[in-house]
Write an enzyme that holds these catalytic residues in place. Structure first.
Site, PDB file in Angstrom:
ATOM      1  N   SER A  44       0.693  -1.104   0.102  1.00 37.31           N
ATOM      2  CA  SER A  44       0.048  -0.105  -0.121  1.00 37.31           C
ATOM      3  C   SER A  44       0.660   1.215   0.090  1.00 37.31           C
ATOM      4  O   SER A  44       0.207   2.276  -0.290  1.00 37.31           O
ATOM      5  CB  SER A  44      -0.715   0.114   1.199  1.00 37.31           C
ATOM      6  OG  SER A  44      -0.445  -0.083   2.309  1.00 37.31           O
ATOM      7  N   ASP A 321      -3.274   8.660   7.247  1.00 37.06           N
ATOM      8  CA  ASP A 321      -4.192   7.782   7.943  1.00 37.06           C
ATOM      9  C   ASP A 321      -3.386   6.941   9.117  1.00 37.06           C
ATOM     10  O   ASP A 321      -2.065   7.688   9.350  1.00 37.06           O
ATOM     11  CB  ASP A 321      -4.956   6.599   7.157  1.00 37.06           C
ATOM     12  CG  ASP A 321      -3.977   5.690   6.554  1.00 37.06           C
ATOM     13  OD1 ASP A 321      -2.644   5.508   6.751  1.00 37.06           O
ATOM     14  OD2 ASP A 321      -4.468   5.078   5.601  1.00 37.06           O
ATOM     15  N   HIS A 324      -0.232   5.055   7.076  1.00 36.84           N
ATOM     16  CA  HIS A 324       0.253   5.577   5.669  1.00 36.84           C
ATOM     17  C   HIS A 324       1.080   7.136   5.701  1.00 36.84           C
ATOM     18  O   HIS A 324      -0.008   7.786   6.175  1.00 36.84           O
ATOM     19  CB  HIS A 324      -0.403   5.467   4.495  1.00 36.84           C
ATOM     20  CG  HIS A 324      -0.800   3.834   4.332  1.00 36.84           C
ATOM     21  ND1 HIS A 324      -2.036   3.440   4.820  1.00 36.84           N
ATOM     22  CD2 HIS A 324      -0.186   2.850   3.876  1.00 36.84           C
ATOM     23  CE1 HIS A 324      -2.198   2.253   4.546  1.00 36.84           C
ATOM     24  NE2 HIS A 324      -0.958   1.721   4.054  1.00 36.84           N
TER      25      HIS A 324
END
Length: 359
Positions: A44, A321, A324
């Site tokens: 991610s 978030d 990340h």
């Protein structure tokens, strides 16, 4: 946020801003593409939307993700660009790479992003939250792209001059080893043995990538995964700033990178694997990272609440978030990966020098 923490965080951001301005002014040169193509593998941290069509909880294709990205919420786990996006700009690409799931025949000659949120080096990593493309699956996807290029009669030999970025491994700890309710790896191995098993598999996967033509490959180390807002909340910190057990695991993994790079390069005279030391970049001289809250409102353990309004001053947040980095943090990481400021940032080459080596 307490006043002293806000002040310290502000100082850190000012340093990041200085690095961003200096590097962007120095290294992004319009009209000069330094490699014929660019390929991205990982999780991610560099995903650009490969999970969007999967039955999966590993998705970020909704606002407030992408609030600062030109195309909005594409599936990037960030308010803006990822480190891989920014490196692409540094090496002269005038457009962001397409995701593997949407890449057209016209686009694949420039390169492809295969990265998939939730995935890992191990096949089972991240499976508790549904679909994702493991590193082995990403390698198979790359093989299919090479076949497409061959069928389109493109010059496959240019692959050896292309740039490759691989940013993976965090989920093999956060969403595997340290998640015993879903995975048995912590019962099968102690942490030292697990790291050895993990790196052995990673080495095999990188050799597969080499056999498919990759030569210029930047391998990103893990950051201090125990210092993310997610880890600090979920794991026992015993009054310390970070979850030290996770950081110890990341450190053990990172210490394997230089021997891995040396082994890969020594076995193959034309191989140019290099190690990007993210911990050195983000935490010079072993600085203890500041606690910094996420920019967006969190649902569950780490993800932004869909449709929520993110913080207005995003330059004051290290994390977007709970897992990340914000775009500003990504700029700081990408700039020093591209052009090392300290000898420990990259080994044996930074990306600036790597892309200029010709076979």
């Amino acid at each position: 946020m307490p006043t002293h923490m806000a002040h310290e965080s502000g100082l850190l951001v000012l340093v990041h801003v200085f690095i961003m301005i200096w590097h962007l002014g120095t290294y992004i040169v319009s009209g000069e593409q330094k490699v014929p193509c660019y390929f991205i593998f990982g999780d991610s941290l560099v995903d650009n939307g490969n999970n969007n069509e999967l039955h999966s909880k590993w998705k970020a294709n909704y606002p407030p993700y992408g609030v600062d990205f030109p195309k909005g919420a594409t599936g990037r786990f960030c308010n803006g660009r990822t480190t891989a996006d920014i490196i692409g700009q540094f090496i002269g690409l005038d457009e962001f790479l397409p995701s593997y799931i949407k890449a057209t025949d016209e686009e694949i000659i420039r390169g492809v992003n295969y990265a998939s949120a939730g995935c890992g080096i191990r096949e089972e990593t991240g499976s508790h939250n549904g679909g994702r493309f493991s590193l082995d699956m990403q390698l198979l996807n790359h093989k299919s792209i090479i076949k497409r290029l061959w069928r389109l009669k493109h010059n496959i030999s240019i692959i050896k001059e292309c740039m490759y970025v691989v940013n993976i491994g965090s989920n093999d700890f956060i969403n595997n080893y340290f998640l015993p309710e879903h995975y048995n790896t912590s019962r099968r191995y102690n942490i030292e043995r697990y790291v050895e098993v993990l790196m052995k598999q990673y080495s095999k996967q990188l050799r597969t990538l080499y056999k498919m033509g990759a030569r210029k490959v930047a391998l990103f180390a893990l950051t201090q995964i125990g210092c993310t807002p997610f880890a600090i909340k979920k794991f026992e910190t015993k009054g310390k700033p970070c979850a030290n057990e996770l950081n110890k695991a990341a450190m053990l993994f990172n210490h394997k990178f230089k021997p891995l790079v040396d082994k890969l390069n020594n076995r193959n005279s034309d191989a140019l694997f290099t190690f990007i030391n993210i911990t050195s970049i983000l935490y010079p001289q072993g600085d203890v990272p500041l606690r910094n809250p996420p920019c967006c409102k969190i649902k569950g353990e780490w993800a932004c609440i869909a449709g929520s309004v993110p913080c207005p001053a995003r330059i004051f947040h290290i994390y977007y978030d709970a897992l990340h980095p914000s775009e500003l943090s990504n700029v700081a990481m990408a700039t020093r990966a591209y052009h090392a400021v300290h000898p420990s940032d990259a080994y044996p080459h930074d990306i600036f020098h790597l892309v200029r080596i010709r076979h």
